[in-house]
Design an enzyme around this catalytic site. Structure first.
Site, PDB file in Angstrom:
ATOM      1  N   GLU A 161      -1.601 -10.669   7.451  1.00 25.01           N
ATOM      2  CA  GLU A 161      -2.195  -9.554   6.879  1.00 25.01           C
ATOM      3  C   GLU A 161      -2.309  -9.744   4.894  1.00 25.01           C
ATOM      4  OE1 GLU A 161      -0.270  -6.191   7.777  1.00 25.01           O
ATOM      5  OE2 GLU A 161      -0.757  -4.955   6.160  1.00 25.01           O
ATOM      6  N   GLU A 166      -4.856  -0.104  -0.858  1.00 24.10           N
ATOM      7  CA  GLU A 166      -4.504   0.519   0.244  1.00 24.10           C
ATOM      8  C   GLU A 166      -4.151   1.608  -1.939  1.00 24.10           C
ATOM      9  OE1 GLU A 166      -1.777  -0.337   2.855  1.00 24.10           O
ATOM     10  OE2 GLU A 166      -1.112  -1.678   1.628  1.00 24.10           O
TER      11      GLU A 166
END
Length: 284
Positions: A161, A166
């Site tokens: 990932e 974010e």
């Protein structure tokens, strides 16, 4: 892959964007290149994004709160993911209607709706650069994310990932970029952070990852802030990023990271995406 991680930055770096002009961003490094795949979100207001490019994942309970005990139920409704008629995709988290009774993992019913879009099976980057120009919602209990998962068929975290960006909860000016793999995941994810001049919801920024053989570099508005190589991984340095990786866009609410929403949480909380572009090698 249903899991959504709650990464903590281990090799944390911070920087300050400056001299970016009135729009808050520097020229893209890829302005003279031609993307091999792109989404520009042209279309009439209220229409869903193209099914030729995007999958829409739905639900909450069966996905175990998306691995983070989250409170949103992802839908395929245009109110949660649709075009605005001005060249943007809007991904909006909204309080669920009282009568909706949407099944939730951590409680009987989900109190929010939102959207989670992926390019799995439709577009992926092998080596090159992915750029997303977007404004990200900020506020207590929100976790907007632009990220990638591997197409190697392995179970997460061996899947690999890359969190391109974010912005978590009450840290409206902090952008996190993180990588997760077989021995470095969740709170052991490896990445960096960068401080924006203003709240991430106030202006567009170009969030990017340059994914080259055995090297990944995160940047905002063309300014790199963290580079990962195998030498920075814990033993046995299991590098899992030499593969096709697809993109995900979502706005999560609540959960282990960033915590619950409250009365100050904006509604709707909207990620506004101007474009997504893949440069280099991959498939589409």
């Amino acid at each position: 892959m249903n899991r959504r991680t709650a990464p903590a930055v281990v090799l944390a770096l911070s920087g300050l964007l400056s001299g970016c002009g009135s729009t808050g961003e520097a020229p893209s490094h890829s302005t003279r290149e031609k993307p091999f795949w792109q989404a520009e979100f042209d279309g009439e207001a209220g229409t869903r994004p193209s099914e030729e490019s995007w999958n829409t994942e739905t639900g909450n309970r069966d996905a175990e709160g998306w691995g983070n005990n989250e409170l949103q139920y992802y839908t395929d409704e245009a109110a949660n993911s649709g075009l605005d008629g001005e060249g943007h995709l809007l991904i909006s988290a909204r309080p669920a209607p009282a009568a909706a009774r949407l099944p939730c993992y951590t409680q009987q019913f989900c109190t929010w709706t939102s959207a989670r879009l992926t390019t799995e099976g439709k577009a992926a980057l092998t080596h090159g650069r992915v750029e997303i120009r977007a404004k990200l919602p900020t506020g207590t209990g929100l976790l907007p994310a632009i990220w990638m998962l591997g197409d190697n068929g392995a179970e997460w975290p061996a899947q690999g990932e890359i969190d391109i960006c974010e912005v978590v909860g009450g840290e409206p000016r902090t952008v996190y970029g993180t990588a997760h793999g077989p021995t470095y995941f969740n709170e052991n994810g490896i990445g960096g952070s960068l401080t924006l001049p203003v709240d991430a919801s106030q202006t567009f920024h170009t969030y990017a990852v340059d994914k080259q053989p055995r090297r990944i570099t995160w940047s905002v508005d063309g300014k790199p802030y963290f580079t990962l190589t195998p030498s920075k991984l814990p033993a046995p340095r299991d590098w899992v990023f030499e593969q096709d990786m697809h993109l995900l866009l979502n706005v999560a609410v609540g959960g282990d990271w960033p915590g619950p929403p409250d009365a100050s949480t904006p509604s709707p909380a909207t990620m506004t995406v101007d474009y997504v572009r893949f440069y280099g090698k991959g498939h589409a």
